[in-house]
Design a protein around this motif. Structure first.
Motif, PDB file in Angstrom:
ATOM      1  N   LYS A   1       2.054   6.848  -6.711  1.00  0.00           N
ATOM      2  CA  LYS A   1       0.960   8.061  -7.247  1.00  0.00           C
ATOM      3  C   LYS A   1       1.625   9.231  -6.995  1.00  0.00           C
ATOM      4  O   LYS A   1       1.481   9.829  -7.677  1.00  0.00           O
ATOM      5  CB  LYS A   1      -0.046   7.648  -6.013  1.00  0.00           C
ATOM      6  CG  LYS A   1      -1.303   8.594  -6.306  1.00  0.00           C
ATOM      7  CD  LYS A   1      -2.317   8.370  -5.548  1.00  0.00           C
ATOM      8  CE  LYS A   1      -3.484   9.364  -5.731  1.00  0.00           C
ATOM      9  NZ  LYS A   1      -4.732   9.159  -4.665  1.00  0.00           N
ATOM     10  N   ARG A   2       2.464   9.371  -5.856  1.00  0.00           N
ATOM     11  CA  ARG A   2       3.149  10.640  -5.724  1.00  0.00           C
ATOM     12  C   ARG A   2       4.097  11.048  -6.805  1.00  0.00           C
ATOM     13  O   ARG A   2       4.063  12.239  -7.392  1.00  0.00           O
ATOM     14  CB  ARG A   2       3.926  10.634  -4.413  1.00  0.00           C
ATOM     15  CG  ARG A   2       4.534  12.129  -3.933  1.00  0.00           C
ATOM     16  CD  ARG A   2       5.370  11.811  -2.674  1.00  0.00           C
ATOM     17  NE  ARG A   2       6.377  10.952  -2.887  1.00  0.00           N
ATOM     18  CZ  ARG A   2       7.590  11.375  -3.353  1.00  0.00           C
ATOM     19  NH1 ARG A   2       7.965  12.491  -3.847  1.00  0.00           N
ATOM     20  NH2 ARG A   2       8.724  10.401  -3.247  1.00  0.00           N
ATOM     21  N   ILE A   3       4.881   9.791  -7.297  1.00  0.00           N
ATOM     22  CA  ILE A   3       5.810  10.288  -8.167  1.00  0.00           C
ATOM     23  C   ILE A   3       5.053  10.359  -9.823  1.00  0.00           C
ATOM     24  O   ILE A   3       5.621  11.639 -10.395  1.00  0.00           O
ATOM     25  CB  ILE A   3       6.661   8.858  -8.360  1.00  0.00           C
ATOM     26  CG1 ILE A   3       7.697   8.800  -7.319  1.00  0.00           C
ATOM     27  CG2 ILE A   3       7.538   9.068  -9.828  1.00  0.00           C
ATOM     28  CD1 ILE A   3       8.575   7.736  -7.350  1.00  0.00           C
TER      29      ILE A   3
ATOM     30  N   VAL B   1       5.796  14.057 -11.644  1.00  0.00           N
ATOM     31  CA  VAL B   1       6.029  14.301 -13.112  1.00  0.00           C
ATOM     32  C   VAL B   1       5.138  14.832 -13.837  1.00  0.00           C
ATOM     33  O   VAL B   1       5.348  15.601 -14.853  1.00  0.00           O
ATOM     34  CB  VAL B   1       6.211  12.763 -13.785  1.00  0.00           C
ATOM     35  CG1 VAL B   1       6.422  12.775 -15.164  1.00  0.00           C
ATOM     36  CG2 VAL B   1       7.415  12.110 -13.104  1.00  0.00           C
ATOM     37  N   LEU B   2       3.779  14.566 -13.708  1.00  0.00           N
ATOM     38  CA  LEU B   2       2.830  14.959 -14.574  1.00  0.00           C
ATOM     39  C   LEU B   2       2.601  16.847 -14.282  1.00  0.00           C
ATOM     40  O   LEU B   2       2.180  17.541 -15.136  1.00  0.00           O
ATOM     41  CB  LEU B   2       1.498  14.504 -14.313  1.00  0.00           C
ATOM     42  CG  LEU B   2       1.292  13.001 -14.630  1.00  0.00           C
ATOM     43  CD1 LEU B   2      -0.271  12.408 -14.015  1.00  0.00           C
ATOM     44  CD2 LEU B   2       0.969  13.066 -16.212  1.00  0.00           C
TER      45      LEU B   2
ATOM     46  N   MET C   1       0.828  -1.154   0.005  1.00  0.00           N
ATOM     47  CA  MET C   1      -0.142   0.174  -0.079  1.00  0.00           C
ATOM     48  C   MET C   1       0.777   1.213  -0.071  1.00  0.00           C
ATOM     49  O   MET C   1       0.623   2.322  -0.606  1.00  0.00           O
ATOM     50  CB  MET C   1      -0.918  -0.090   1.262  1.00  0.00           C
ATOM     51  CG  MET C   1      -1.905   1.099   1.087  1.00  0.00           C
ATOM     52  SD  MET C   1      -3.310   0.816  -0.105  1.00  0.00           S
ATOM     53  CE  MET C   1      -3.811   2.344   0.172  1.00  0.00           C
ATOM     54  N   ARG C   2       1.670   1.118   0.881  1.00  0.00           N
ATOM     55  CA  ARG C   2       2.925   2.201   0.800  1.00  0.00           C
ATOM     56  C   ARG C   2       3.665   2.709  -0.450  1.00  0.00           C
ATOM     57  O   ARG C   2       3.694   3.560  -0.923  1.00  0.00           O
ATOM     58  CB  ARG C   2       3.926   2.280   2.095  1.00  0.00           C
ATOM     59  CG  ARG C   2       3.094   2.242   3.377  1.00  0.00           C
ATOM     60  CD  ARG C   2       4.176   2.183   4.471  1.00  0.00           C
ATOM     61  NE  ARG C   2       4.452   0.822   4.661  1.00  0.00           N
ATOM     62  CZ  ARG C   2       5.304   0.234   5.498  1.00  0.00           C
ATOM     63  NH1 ARG C   2       5.796   1.016   6.343  1.00  0.00           N
ATOM     64  NH2 ARG C   2       5.447  -1.096   5.497  1.00  0.00           N
ATOM     65  N   MET C   3       3.885   1.388  -1.175  1.00  0.00           N
ATOM     66  CA  MET C   3       4.520   1.570  -2.616  1.00  0.00           C
ATOM     67  C   MET C   3       3.524   2.106  -3.456  1.00  0.00           C
ATOM     68  O   MET C   3       4.097   2.770  -4.037  1.00  0.00           O
ATOM     69  CB  MET C   3       5.009   0.063  -2.903  1.00  0.00           C
ATOM     70  CG  MET C   3       5.732   0.047  -4.299  1.00  0.00           C
ATOM     71  SD  MET C   3       6.237  -1.530  -4.640  1.00  0.00           S
ATOM     72  CE  MET C   3       4.712  -2.307  -4.986  1.00  0.00           C
TER      73      MET C   3
END
Length: 404
Positions: free
Chosen positions: A8-10, A14-15, A1-3
């Motif tokens: 999601k954050r990365i 980038v977006l 889940m943490r992965m």
């Protein structure tokens, strides 16, 4: 889940970064498109000038998709330097000579190959014609001998038997009237049918040796650009530039301070690259090593000015690196490695705004052709103009940080 949260954050990061998205998707498309138009089409015709050459050779050259210019009396060196042809082919007393400048393997290689192929094909055609003539002569001679033997036999038949017995005539002349048309002839295909003469250098010049002067200038430009951009970015991110701008110091003093401060190390780096290439890699120099220093020192200050200027538009080292495929890589294609005249017309207009276009071609003129300082004043002046333009833009760019 943490992965998954990390992923999601990365993705969001980038977006949100438009420069990163451009680097990932637009930069590769830009470079690939540029390469598609820059590199010459393999089917492009090579131009050859011919002097005192037979029509048979000209026909073969044209059949091999080469443009042939028939000339009479020309100054070969000036003719080739003006870009009228990739080589000059001439025949003197049965000896074939092809003269090239030896400064652009991309154009001159096909000229050598095409001319050699045409001469060899002509020689083979001449040999085939000679063999056919020899066979025809042998057949005619054989037919003549047969006719003579038949005439003698007819004469013998008309003589009285007593006279024929007293004549000791051997009508078997030992002539083999069956002509063997298979001629065992060994042709030495290893012998070069054409002599190549070089205006600059000789046949020992390798592809790398011709491009080495360009690579020297490219690496000077590339590394100085990165050093200047990264260093200026660090000055901004650490707050040093902001503190400087809070003092009474002028914007021009800041720009010239950074320019000459980093310029000391740029000059040292230029000296290391040139001396290593000349004395360790044994790069042959037809001109003066001093002129090499002048060209590359000016180019290093152009790179410094450009690096300082572009660093004002980025906020991280990664964004600075993003300028490499957009600013640095296109430079090398216009630096003399490829013939600009073979590119698309719109690319030929872009070449003169590239600093490496002047530095790379001038390095070839000095290293391979032995040009003196007086002969390279024009491109050096343009490099100085680039420095003035970039310094002016850097001074104006300081207004982003201080409105005074």
């Amino acid at each position: 889940m943490r992965m998954l949260q990390l992923i999601k954050r990365i993705c969001k990061q980038v977006l949100r970064d438009k420069r990163t998205l451009a680097l990932l998707f637009l930069a590769p498309i830009f470079v690939i498109t540029l390469l598609n138009y820059i590199f010459p089409d393999p089917d492009d015709e090579v131009t050859i000038a011919v002097v005192n050459v037979s029509d048979d050779v000209i026909d073969i050259l044209e059949d091999n998709d080469m443009i042939v210019k028939q000339e009479n009396e020309i100054n070969i060196k000036s003719y080739l330097e003006d870009g009228n042809a990739s080589g000059v082919l001439e025949e003197k007393n049965g000896e074939w000579t092809l003269t090239i400048l030896n400064d652009n393997p991309m154009d001159e290689g096909p000229a050598i190959q095409g001319s050699s192929q045409a001469i060899m094909e002509t020689n083979l055609n001449d040999l085939s014609d000679n063999i056919d003539d020899m066979i025809n002569n042998m057949e005619d001679m054989s037919a003549g001998v047969e006719d003579m033997v038949e005439s003698i036999n007819e004469m013998m038949d008309q003589l009285p038997p007593e006279a024929a017995q007293n004549l000791d005539i051997n009508t078997d002349l030992g002539v083999d009237t069956d002509v063997d048309t298979e001629i065992d002839s060994e042709i030495n295909m290893d012998e070069d049918p054409i002599t190549v003469e070089y205006i600059y250098g000789d046949e020992s010049y390798t592809f790398f040796e011709i491009l080495n002067p360009i690579l020297v200038s490219f690496f000077v430009f590339f590394f100085v650009f990165l050093i200047a951009g990264m260093s200026m970015l660090k000055e901004r991110s650490s707050g040093t530039l902001e503190k400087l701008l809070s003092t009474p110091i002028r914007k021009s003093e800041i720009v010239f301070g950074y320019l000459f401060g980093y310029g000391i190390f740029a000059i040292l780096q230029t000296a290391v690259i040139i001396l290593y290439s000349v004395y360790i890699l044994d790069m042959e120099i037809a001109g003066s090593i001093t002129n090499m220093f002048i060209i590359n020192i000016l180019l290093s200050f152009v790179a410094l000015g450009l690096g300082l200027l572009l660093s004002t538009f980025v906020s991280s080292e990664f964004q600075m690196i993003q300028f490499i495929p957009l600013v640095i890589i296109p430079q090398i294609f216009f630096s003399g490695m490829l013939n600009v005249d073979t590119m698309e017309p719109w690319l030929q207009w872009i070449a003169p705004i590239m600093p490496l276009y002047y530095a790379g071609n001038t390095m070839i003129d000095v290293v391979l052709k032995g040009f003196t300082l007086g002969e390279i004043i024009a491109p050096l002046s343009i490099l100085v103009l680039f420095i003035v333009v970039f310094v002016t833009l850097n001074i104006l760019g300081m207004r982003r940080y201080r409105k005074v």
